[in-house]
Design a protein around this motif. Structure first.
Motif, PDB file in Angstrom:
ATOM      1  N   MET A   1       0.546  32.381  11.094  1.00 54.53           N
ATOM      2  CA  MET A   1       0.606  33.589  11.906  1.00 54.53           C
ATOM      3  C   MET A   1       1.980  34.262  11.871  1.00 54.53           C
ATOM      4  N   LYS A   2       3.036  33.500  12.196  1.00 53.04           N
ATOM      5  CA  LYS A   2       4.373  34.100  12.228  1.00 53.04           C
ATOM      6  C   LYS A   2       4.841  34.631  10.868  1.00 53.04           C
ATOM      7  N   PRO A   3       4.491  33.971   9.742  1.00 54.94           N
ATOM      8  CA  PRO A   3       4.926  34.517   8.453  1.00 54.94           C
ATOM      9  C   PRO A   3       4.440  35.941   8.207  1.00 54.94           C
ATOM     10  N   SER A   4       3.239  36.268   8.672  1.00 56.97           N
ATOM     11  CA  SER A   4       2.743  37.638   8.482  1.00 56.97           C
ATOM     12  C   SER A   4       3.141  38.544   9.637  1.00 56.97           C
ATOM     13  N   GLY A   5       3.650  37.944  10.725  1.00 54.46           N
ATOM     14  CA  GLY A   5       4.058  38.716  11.892  1.00 54.46           C
ATOM     15  C   GLY A   5       5.551  38.918  11.947  1.00 54.46           C
ATOM     16  N   GLN A   6       6.237  38.082  12.705  1.00 55.03           N
ATOM     17  CA  GLN A   6       7.668  38.285  12.916  1.00 55.03           C
ATOM     18  C   GLN A   6       8.495  38.067  11.654  1.00 55.03           C
ATOM     19  N   GLU A   7       8.004  37.251  10.707  1.00 56.44           N
ATOM     20  CA  GLU A   7       8.751  37.025   9.469  1.00 56.44           C
ATOM     21  C   GLU A   7       8.592  38.179   8.478  1.00 56.44           C
ATOM     22  N   LYS A   8       7.535  38.983   8.680  1.00 52.51           N
ATOM     23  CA  LYS A   8       7.290  40.172   7.850  1.00 52.51           C
ATOM     24  C   LYS A   8       7.174  39.813   6.362  1.00 52.51           C
ATOM     25  N   PHE A   9       6.408  38.763   6.066  1.00 52.47           N
ATOM     26  CA  PHE A   9       6.229  38.322   4.688  1.00 52.47           C
ATOM     27  C   PHE A   9       5.059  39.005   3.985  1.00 52.47           C
ATOM     28  N   ASP A  10       4.340  39.881   4.687  1.00 55.14           N
ATOM     29  CA  ASP A  10       3.241  40.606   4.048  1.00 55.14           C
ATOM     30  C   ASP A  10       3.780  41.715   3.151  1.00 55.14           C
ATOM     31  N   SER A  11       2.906  42.274   2.327  1.00 51.84           N
ATOM     32  CA  SER A  11       3.281  43.399   1.478  1.00 51.84           C
ATOM     33  C   SER A  11       3.473  44.648   2.331  1.00 51.84           C
ATOM     34  N   ASP A  12       4.122  45.656   1.773  1.00 49.42           N
ATOM     35  CA  ASP A  12       4.302  46.933   2.475  1.00 49.42           C
ATOM     36  C   ASP A  12       2.948  47.537   2.843  1.00 49.42           C
ATOM     37  N   LEU A  13       1.968  47.322   2.001  1.00 46.13           N
ATOM     38  CA  LEU A  13       0.631  47.871   2.230  1.00 46.13           C
ATOM     39  C   LEU A  13       0.020  47.309   3.507  1.00 46.13           C
ATOM     40  N   ARG A  14       0.068  46.001   3.669  1.00 46.13           N
ATOM     41  CA  ARG A  14      -0.506  45.387   4.870  1.00 46.13           C
ATOM     42  C   ARG A  14       0.350  45.668   6.099  1.00 46.13           C
ATOM     43  N   LYS A  15       1.650  45.693   5.926  1.00 41.23           N
ATOM     44  CA  LYS A  15       2.519  46.005   7.060  1.00 41.23           C
ATOM     45  C   LYS A  15       2.170  47.369   7.641  1.00 41.23           C
ATOM     46  N   LEU A  16       2.025  48.352   6.754  1.00 40.96           N
ATOM     47  CA  LEU A  16       1.728  49.709   7.214  1.00 40.96           C
ATOM     48  C   LEU A  16       0.327  49.802   7.803  1.00 40.96           C
ATOM     49  N   ALA A  17      -0.638  49.098   7.184  1.00 42.94           N
ATOM     50  CA  ALA A  17      -2.009  49.112   7.699  1.00 42.94           C
ATOM     51  C   ALA A  17      -2.058  48.506   9.098  1.00 42.94           C
ATOM     52  N   LYS A  18      -1.330  47.408   9.311  1.00 42.57           N
ATOM     53  CA  LYS A  18      -1.326  46.780  10.629  1.00 42.57           C
ATOM     54  C   LYS A  18      -0.595  47.639  11.659  1.00 42.57           C
ATOM     55  N   ARG A  19       0.381  48.393  11.191  1.00 46.00           N
ATOM     56  CA  ARG A  19       1.094  49.284  12.108  1.00 46.00           C
ATOM     57  C   ARG A  19       0.173  50.397  12.600  1.00 46.00           C
ATOM     58  N   LYS A  20      -0.682  50.878  11.710  1.00 48.43           N
ATOM     59  CA  LYS A  20      -1.609  51.951  12.081  1.00 48.43           C
ATOM     60  C   LYS A  20      -2.820  51.408  12.836  1.00 48.43           C
ATOM     61  N   TRP A  21      -3.080  50.088  12.653  1.00 44.44           N
ATOM     62  CA  TRP A  21      -4.224  49.460  13.320  1.00 44.44           C
ATOM     63  C   TRP A  21      -3.752  48.191  14.039  1.00 44.44           C
ATOM     64  N   PRO A  22      -3.083  48.317  15.191  1.00 42.64           N
ATOM     65  CA  PRO A  22      -2.596  47.137  15.926  1.00 42.64           C
ATOM     66  C   PRO A  22      -3.749  46.351  16.550  1.00 42.64           C
ATOM     67  N   PHE A  23      -3.501  45.085  16.802  1.00 44.48           N
ATOM     68  CA  PHE A  23      -4.556  44.273  17.410  1.00 44.48           C
ATOM     69  C   PHE A  23      -4.650  44.597  18.900  1.00 44.48           C
ATOM     70  N   PRO A  24      -5.822  44.430  19.500  1.00 41.34           N
ATOM     71  CA  PRO A  24      -6.036  44.797  20.905  1.00 41.34           C
ATOM     72  C   PRO A  24      -5.540  43.728  21.862  1.00 41.34           C
ATOM     73  N   GLN A  25      -5.601  44.047  23.149  1.00 44.68           N
ATOM     74  CA  GLN A  25      -5.306  43.057  24.164  1.00 44.68           C
ATOM     75  C   GLN A  25      -6.401  41.990  24.147  1.00 44.68           C
ATOM     76  N   LYS A  26      -6.149  40.881  24.827  1.00 44.43           N
ATOM     77  CA  LYS A  26      -7.119  39.798  24.835  1.00 44.43           C
ATOM     78  C   LYS A  26      -8.443  40.256  25.429  1.00 44.43           C
ATOM     79  N   TYR A  27      -9.526  39.710  24.896  1.00 49.41           N
ATOM     80  CA  TYR A  27     -10.856  40.070  25.355  1.00 49.41           C
ATOM     81  C   TYR A  27     -11.764  38.854  25.249  1.00 49.41           C
ATOM     82  N   LYS A  28     -12.906  38.922  25.856  1.00 58.52           N
ATOM     83  CA  LYS A  28     -13.873  37.839  25.803  1.00 58.52           C
ATOM     84  C   LYS A  28     -14.649  37.914  24.504  1.00 58.52           C
ATOM     85  N   GLU A  29     -14.692  36.799  23.798  1.00 62.12           N
ATOM     86  CA  GLU A  29     -15.422  36.752  22.528  1.00 62.12           C
ATOM     87  C   GLU A  29     -16.928  36.802  22.775  1.00 62.12           C
TER      88      GLU A  29
END
Length: 379
Positions: A335-363
């Motif tokens: 999790m942290k390597p793709s998050g705070q470590e920013k080890f993803d590609s520029d493509l995924r970084k930008l995609a995640k920036r435009k599509w952030p994950f939501p607050q916690k919810y019931k599955e």
């Protein structure tokens, strides 16, 4: 490393030596193949194990000698094949050196947009299953070889580039997992094929994990409805995470369409073609090509960007009991390597920036039955 066929080069030489017996010819070829293994970076223990493996195959003669020798040589170049796993398992290289060797054999490099590209002589075996022993052993080597996780601060003597390559290799394992399910099992949808895989292999599928990072939204802070009293209330969670029994391979499923959600449905080759084609053969061919990683060539504000952000990711850690304070391995390796470590590609970084994950919810979807109910309503 230059691509050559040792069998084609040496079989004629062996056949020209009429005074040799068949077993001597085979021994000559196996010896040359051992040299090839050393050329690829394997140590003496692995090379010796390879020779013993091939000799055992020749002894039992379930196939012709020629077929055994050709297949064995091909297996040397297929990461995850039974031959390759035999080399990997018997090698006495340190775990971190094994991980580095696999990346080197695959021809790893980071392109200008920070995406891992594979262009080596070896490639991932298109017949490797999501629950393969190789994937389990490779994940174990990552955890032993990089104690503390794929975190730069934990490894000041290891290059940022190496950690990033190890992290992104997970996505190529994802691609193989999707290909394996889609090309080897029958069904109208990806989900039907996944269920067929589960039934035929005896793999129990795990539906219990949170899918929060795979149901991204346009605006940050948006909360999903937890009551689900109406069609609209339930509709916001459309994707569910399903994992293999060992907890390493995962699939993100759109529960309303039965289709896998993955960046590999959207990523294109540098030639502009989608990786997954209509036929197995053409898809295998495109899996050998470099990936177009330029964010400018993708519409990241629409469905393409959302699917790239929602994609699955192979796990180096199983994630079991990760809620315990002293047990955070999944967090540190996946999790942290793709998050705070920013080890993803520029493509995924930008995609995640435009599509952030939501607050916690019931599955909504914790079992196969809960997904089947939705699919039947959509039919």
């Amino acid at each position: 490393m230059r691509k050559i066929s040792l069998f084609e080069q040496d079989i004629s030489s062996a056949n020209s030596q009429l005074n040799r017996t068949l077993s001597e010819k085979e021994a000559l070829i196996v010896s040359k193949q051992q040299e090839y293994c050393r050329h690829l970076g394997w140590d003496a223990a692995a090379c010796e194990a390879y020779a013993a493996y091939v000799e055992e195959q020749l002894e039992y003669r379930e196939k012709s000698a020629e077929e055994i020798l050709v297949t064995s040589e091909e297996g040397i170049r297929l990461v995850g094949s039974s031959v390759y796993f035999h080399l990997f398992k018997h090698s006495q290289l340190a775990p971190r050196e094994k991980v580095r060797l696999v990346l080197d054999q695959l021809g790893r490099s980071l392109d200008e947009h920070g995406m891992l590209q594979l262009s080596g002589l070896c490639r991932i075996d298109p017949d490797m299953s999501p629950h393969s022993e190789f994937l389990e052993q490779f994940a174990a080597c990552v955890k032993i070889g990089y104690p503390g996780g794929l975190i730069a601060a934990s490894h000041p003597t290891i290059s940022w580039e190496e950690l990033k390559c190890v992290h992104q290799l997970r996505y190529y394992f994802d691609r193989q997992n999707l290909f394996y399910i889609r090309s080897n099992f029958k069904g109208k949808t990806d989900y039907e094929k996944l269920l067929a895989y589960s039934k035929q292999t005896g793999q129990k599928l795990n539906y219990r994990d949170s899918s929060r990072f795979h149901n991204r939204v346009r605006q940050s802070g948006k909360t999903m409805n937890s009551k689900y009293r109406s069609r609209e209330g339930r509709h916001e969670q459309t994707n569910d995470k399903i994992k293999t029994e060992n907890g390493l391979s995962e699939f993100i499923l759109n529960v309303e369409t039965g289709c896998f959600v993955s960046q590999w449905n959207r990523l294109k080759t540098v030639g502009g073609k989608l990786v997954f084609d209509e036929t197995k053969e053409s898809t295998v061919a495109r899996m050998k090509e470099l990936i177009d990683s330029n964010p400018e060539n993708y519409d990241l504000t629409g469905h393409v960007g959302k699917e790239i952000a929602d994609t699955e990711s192979f796990n180096y850690d199983r994630g079991f009991f990760d809620w315990l304070p002293w047990r955070r391995a999944h967090d540190y390796y996946d999790m942290k390597p793709s998050g705070q470590e920013k080890f993803d590609s520029d493509l995924r970084k930008l995609a995640k920036r435009k599509w952030p994950f939501p607050q916690k919810y019931k599955e909504c979807y914790r079992t196969a039955r809960s997904i089947q109910k939705v699919l039947k309503k959509e039919e």
